[in-house]
Each structure stands twice: as structure tokens, then as C-alpha cells.
Motif scaffolding. Structure first.
Motif, short mmCIF file in Angstrom:
data_model
loop_
_atom_site.label_atom_id
_atom_site.label_comp_id
_atom_site.label_asym_id
_atom_site.label_seq_id
_atom_site.Cartn_x
_atom_site.Cartn_y
_atom_site.Cartn_z
N TYR A 9 10.60 3.03 -61.92
CA TYR A 9 11.01 4.18 -61.11
C TYR A 9 12.29 3.76 -60.37
N SER A 10 13.26 4.65 -60.38
CA SER A 10 14.54 4.35 -59.76
C SER A 10 15.05 5.60 -59.06
N PHE A 11 15.41 5.47 -57.80
CA PHE A 11 15.93 6.64 -57.06
C PHE A 11 17.45 6.73 -57.21
N ASN A 14 19.65 1.72 -59.64
CA ASN A 14 19.68 0.26 -59.79
C ASN A 14 18.53 -0.25 -60.69
N SER A 15 17.35 0.20 -60.40
CA SER A 15 16.19 -0.25 -61.19
C SER A 15 16.30 0.27 -62.62
N LYS A 16 16.88 1.44 -62.77
CA LYS A 16 17.06 2.02 -64.10
C LYS A 16 17.96 1.12 -64.95
N LYS A 17 19.08 0.70 -64.36
CA LYS A 17 20.03 -0.14 -65.10
C LYS A 17 19.37 -1.44 -65.56
N GLU A 54 12.48 10.35 -44.28
CA GLU A 54 11.22 10.99 -44.62
C GLU A 54 10.14 9.99 -45.01
N TRP A 55 10.56 8.88 -45.66
CA TRP A 55 9.56 7.97 -46.20
C TRP A 55 9.30 6.74 -45.34
N GLN A 56 9.61 6.82 -44.08
CA GLN A 56 9.29 5.71 -43.19
C GLN A 56 7.79 5.45 -43.25
N THR A 83 10.58 -1.28 -59.85
CA THR A 83 10.72 -0.15 -58.94
C THR A 83 11.71 -0.50 -57.83
N CYS A 84 12.16 0.52 -57.15
CA CYS A 84 12.91 0.27 -55.93
C CYS A 84 11.92 -0.01 -54.79
N THR A 85 12.40 -0.69 -53.79
CA THR A 85 11.62 -0.97 -52.58
C THR A 85 11.87 0.15 -51.59
N TRP A 86 10.82 0.72 -51.08
CA TRP A 86 10.96 1.74 -50.04
C TRP A 86 10.15 1.30 -48.83
N TRP A 87 10.83 1.06 -47.77
CA TRP A 87 10.18 0.67 -46.52
C TRP A 87 9.23 -0.51 -46.73
N TYR A 88 9.81 -1.59 -47.24
CA TYR A 88 9.14 -2.89 -47.37
C TYR A 88 7.99 -2.92 -48.37
N SER A 112 10.92 -5.76 -57.85
CA SER A 112 11.20 -4.69 -56.89
C SER A 112 12.65 -4.85 -56.45
N SER A 113 13.44 -3.82 -56.73
CA SER A 113 14.85 -3.92 -56.36
C SER A 113 14.98 -3.51 -54.90
N ASN A 114 15.83 -4.22 -54.19
CA ASN A 114 15.90 -4.04 -52.73
C ASN A 114 17.27 -4.42 -52.22
N ALA A 115 17.47 -4.18 -50.94
CA ALA A 115 18.76 -4.50 -50.33
C ALA A 115 18.63 -5.69 -49.38
N GLY A 116 17.67 -6.57 -49.69
CA GLY A 116 17.53 -7.78 -48.89
C GLY A 116 16.22 -7.86 -48.13
N TRP A 117 15.46 -6.76 -48.12
CA TRP A 117 14.20 -6.74 -47.40
C TRP A 117 13.08 -6.36 -48.36
N LEU A 118 12.57 -7.36 -49.02
CA LEU A 118 11.56 -7.14 -50.06
C LEU A 118 10.19 -6.82 -49.46
N GLY A 119 9.95 -7.30 -48.26
CA GLY A 119 8.69 -7.01 -47.57
C GLY A 119 7.47 -7.44 -48.36
C1 LIG Z 1 13.58 5.59 -48.74
C2 LIG Z 1 14.25 4.24 -48.92
C3 LIG Z 1 13.70 3.12 -48.32
C4 LIG Z 1 14.27 1.86 -48.54
N1 LIG Z 1 13.65 0.77 -47.96
C5 LIG Z 1 14.14 -0.47 -48.22
C6 LIG Z 1 13.47 -1.64 -47.71
O1 LIG Z 1 12.45 -1.58 -47.05
N2 LIG Z 1 14.02 -2.85 -48.00
C7 LIG Z 1 15.16 -2.98 -48.74
O2 LIG Z 1 15.63 -4.10 -48.97
N3 LIG Z 1 15.80 -1.90 -49.25
C8 LIG Z 1 15.31 -0.65 -49.02
N4 LIG Z 1 15.95 0.45 -49.56
C9 LIG Z 1 17.09 0.23 -50.47
C10 LIG Z 1 16.68 0.21 -51.94
O3 LIG Z 1 15.46 -0.46 -52.15
C11 LIG Z 1 17.74 -0.50 -52.78
O4 LIG Z 1 18.99 0.11 -52.61
C12 LIG Z 1 17.35 -0.50 -54.27
O5 LIG Z 1 18.21 -1.34 -55.01
C13 LIG Z 1 17.45 0.90 -54.86
O6 LIG Z 1 16.95 0.92 -56.17
P1 LIG Z 1 17.10 2.19 -57.10
O7 LIG Z 1 18.58 2.40 -57.27
O8 LIG Z 1 16.41 1.82 -58.35
O9 LIG Z 1 16.48 3.35 -56.39
C14 LIG Z 1 15.42 1.72 -49.34
C15 LIG Z 1 15.99 2.87 -49.92
C16 LIG Z 1 15.41 4.10 -49.72
C17 LIG Z 1 16.03 5.32 -50.37
#
Ligand SMILES: Cc1cc2nc3c(=O)[nH]c(=O)nc-3n(C[C@H](O)[C@H](O)[C@H](O)COP(=O)(O)O)c2cc1C
Length: 167
Positions: A9-11, A14-17, A54-56, A83-88, A112-119
Motif C-alpha cells: 500500500y502506498s499513499f 514511495n512504497s509503490k516504486k 486525520e490519521w493521528q 507499506t508506508c508508515t502512518w503515525w509510527y 515500512s517506508s517512513n521519513a525517519g520515524w519507523l515507530g
Molecule cells: C498520515 C501520514 C502519517 C505519517 N506518519 C509518519 C510517521 O509516523 N513516521 C514517519 O517516519 N513518516 C510518516 N509519514 C511519512 C511517510 O511514511 C513517508 O513519506 C513514506 O515514505 C510514504 O510512503 P508512500 O509514498 O508509499 O505513501 C506519514 C505520512 C502520512 C501521510
């Protein structure tokens, strides 16, 4: 023989690529892999900040419905989950999938793709896959800089090593 399924799943893409790269890489090595994109039944807003807001606390408060998966999962012995990481935690879409579909007994690698906070993403996977064999975990890091959220910081070599763990 087709034996590996990449499920993602990718929003924002990034995860898609990375999922597409993994599929290609597996096929290069004479292993026929297929790919499956998970999707919410009702698309999320296209406004990034609105979705973030919305997804906190996605782990406790909310749930989401996903589109039905029509691929026969029983055909695959090996699964790659990205998957992408959403809120840790892992995204609510991936969570829904793992609650609704049974991957017991399969060999699995997770990312789990993330921006530095994998949680607690890896813990989420473990909790939702109690009867699967998780053979590798990948912390898939992208830039946290708003201007370059699609810049991957994890190296291709790290991804390749992680894929090897499925063998
Ligand atoms: C709703 C939401 C919550 C997120 N929460 C986190 C998080 O908790 N930690 C983190 O490192 N990145 C977080 N991110 C950033 C994404 O995880 C990151 O950009 C990821 O690479 C996106 O992957 P995607 O392009 O496949 O969706 C969040 C992004 C969104 C939209």
C-alpha cells in the motif's frame, strides 16, 4: 512457477516504486513474482496535510475498509509486504488487509517506508502475523524534507540484501 507475491500500500508512491523494483528483481532471478496493490474502498483526501491530521493515532482510533482482494493467496508460498508508515505504525490499509486475509504458514519479508520515524511498525507486523514466518524486516527510509519526500535514503544494496532473506 509463480511463487512470490509482492503486496503493497502506498499513499504518495514511495512504497509503490520499491514494490515494483522488488518484483522486477525477483523476476530477474528466475522467480516469477506477481504484485498486488491494496486500496482503500473510499480514497483518502489528496491533501497531504489533511490526511496526516486525520490519521493521528491511527493505531487506536480508526479503521478503514479496503477493496476486496481477488488474487488467490493460497497459490503463494512467499510474500513481500511493503507499506508506508502512518503515525509510527503500519498504514491502516495494510492493517486491515492483515486482519482480513490469512497469511499463516507463509515465508514473509516486511518493510515500512517512513521519513525517519519507523515507530512500532515491525511490532505491528509481528502482532498481525502470529502464524507466519517473518524472515526479514526493512526500515525503508525516505527524506523527511518536504521538498524531496520521494528521495530514498535506504540504499538499493540494503533492499537487495533484504530480498535475499526470502530465499
Ligand atoms: C498520515 C501520514 C502519517 C505519517 N506518519 C509518519 C510517521 O509516523 N513516521 C514517519 O517516519 N513518516 C510518516 N509519514 C511519512 C511517510 O511514511 C513517508 O513519506 C513514506 O515514505 C510514504 O510512503 P508512500 O509514498 O508509499 O505513501 C506519514 C505520512 C502520512 C501521510
Amino acid at each position: 512457477m509463480t511463487d512470490t507475491l509482492v503486496i503493497y500500500y502506498s499513499f504518495t508512491g514511495n512504497s509503490k516504486k520499491v514494490s515494483e523494483y522488488v518484483k522486477e528483481k525477483l523476476n530477474e532471478k528466475d522467480r516469477k513474482a506477481n504484485i498486488l496493490e491494496l486500496e482503500p474502498k473510499v480514497p483518502f483526501s489528496t491533501d497531504y496535510d489533511e490526511v496526516v491530521e486525520e490519521w493521528q493515532n491511527n493505531d487506536i482510533k480508526k479503521d478503514v475498509e479496503i477493496k476486496e482482494v481477488t488474487i488467490d493467496l493460497s497459490k503463494y508460498k512467499k510474500i513481500v509486504l511493503i507499506t508506508c508508515t502512518w503515525w509510527y505504525g503500519i498504514s491502516p490499509v495494510m492493517k486491515r488487509f492483515l486482519k482480513d486475509y490469512d497469511l499463516s504458514g507463509k515465508d514473509i519479508i516486511v518493510a515500512s517506508s517512513n521519513a525517519g520515524w519507523l515507530g512500532h511498525c515491525f511490532r505491528d507486523y509481528k502482532t498481525l502475523l502470529p502464524n507466519s514466518n517473518i524472515k526479514g524486516e526493512l526500515d525503508l527510509v525516505f527524506s523527511s524534507n518536504e521538498q524531496e519526500r520521494d528521495k530514498m535514503l535506504t540504499t538499493q544494496e540494503e533492499i537487495d540484501k533484504w530480498i535475499e532473506k526470502l530465499n
